[in-house]
Scaffold this active site. Structure first.
Site: not given
Length: 343
Positions: A70, A139
């Site tokens: 990322e 998540h």
């Protein structure tokens, strides 16, 4: 013969927005994790499940997969935006934003300011958020409050397919960085008649989903649907609730909320995120500061608890706000005579 209305899911609406913007503007480039998908058993490429599915076929030069890095691909997106492209970077889960937070906080959000407006950063970072899919603590978070706190970023959280398509198009066309939040349960759980043409919905303009004059309910993302359910139940009790979907959290349309509170004199804010320093407390605080004289009851917030999202199914189901909790919060703002009559 009457033509059957064209119904799209939330996911399909996002896919169409990306397709139309890439088609209209070759500088729109899309990349991130699983944007194309790997090679299947039949040897063909393109097994992504999400909103980018199939876009590699008509736009092979504008979309590609990035490694699970990322920091690298968001940093590349910031640089691409500053040098003339309009990148759409996909983080998948917003929980992973911590890995690239410096690139967002100190580069994307501040670059235009630091060079006196001589550079633009037309970047969109798409990301999934929210509870409901048994993805546990790392998540399932609702982290839009973190990004709303940062000046220089725009933050969008659509609640339905029509808004998802128009807001994503507007975000891609915007010259500032936008963090675009997509609730996981809405991808397939929200369907609507969506116009086929290319259109935008302006950032910073709220939508009054349901009109009423007894109480204002402001709800974020998927919570708009729970607030609407609550409003329907309250209507059966003679309580007319006005439901407002802000659609964008930064910029925020306080004028619409203030006008509603001036009419109803009561406010309930529904926010799936944790309660401390949240969107709910921000909205409540602004109304208390700027429209205190309009209020006839304390502002109520309905949020998730100040705890990580549990993996246990029953515990996760109990975690986010729902229609029952919203109805209870609304009743707590009403005069006792109204509540006793309803019950």
């Amino acid at each position: 013969m009457t033509e059957t209305p064209r119904v799209l899911s939330y996911l399909e609406a996002l896919n169409e927005a990306l397709r139309l913007e890439m088609e209209h503007d070759p500088s729109v480039v899309v990349f991130g994790e699983d944007n194309i998908g790997g090679t299947g058993c039949d040897g063909t490429l393109g097994h992504a499940w999400g909103p980018t599915r199939g876009l590699h076929v008509p736009f092979p030069g504008q979309i590609f997969d990035a490694p699970i890095t990322e920091a690298a691909f968001v940093g590349a997106a910031v640089g691409a935006a500053a040098t003339g492209l309009r990148p759409v970077a996909d983080l998948l889960f917003v929980d992973f934003a911590g890995v690239c937070f410096d690139q967002i906080l100190n580069q994307a959000a501040k670059l235009r300011y630091m060079v006196g407006g001589k550079a633009k950063v037309p970047l969109v970072i798409r990301s999934m958020w929210g509870t409901g899919m048994r993805r546990a603590a790392q998540h399932s978070q609702a982290l839009y409050s973190l990004f709303t706190h940062i000046p220089g970023l725009k933050v969008v959280a659509p609640s339905n397919p029509v808004d998802a398509k128009g807001l994503l198009a507007a975000s891609i066309q915007d010259d500032d960085p936008v963090i675009f939040f997509e609730h996981k349960l809405l991808y397939f759980g929200s369907r609507d008649v969506v116009p086929a043409e290319r259109y935008t919905i302006p950032l910073g303009v709220a939508n009054v989903v349901r009109e009423g004059d007894d109480v204002t309910i402001v709800a974020i993302g998927r919570m708009v649907h729970e607030a609407t359910k609550a409003a329907e139940r309250l209507a059966a009790e003679g309580v007319r609730a006005e439901v407002i979907d802000p659609r964008t959290l930064s910029p925020f349309d306080f004028d619409t909320v203030y006008a509603s509170v001036e009419k109803t004199s009561r406010l309930v804010v529904v926010d799936e995120s944790n309660p401390r320093c949240s969107i709910a407390t921000d909205i409540a605080g602004n109304v208390a500061e700027h429209r205190f004289s309009s209020l006839s009851a304390a502002v109520r917030t309905v949020t998730g608890p100040h705890a990580p999202v549990p993996f246990s199914g029953p515990l996760e189901d109990a975690y986010p706000p729902n229609a029952d909790k919203i109805v209870d919060a609304v009743r707590s703002t009403l005069p006792s005579s109204v509540v006793s009559k309803a019950s």
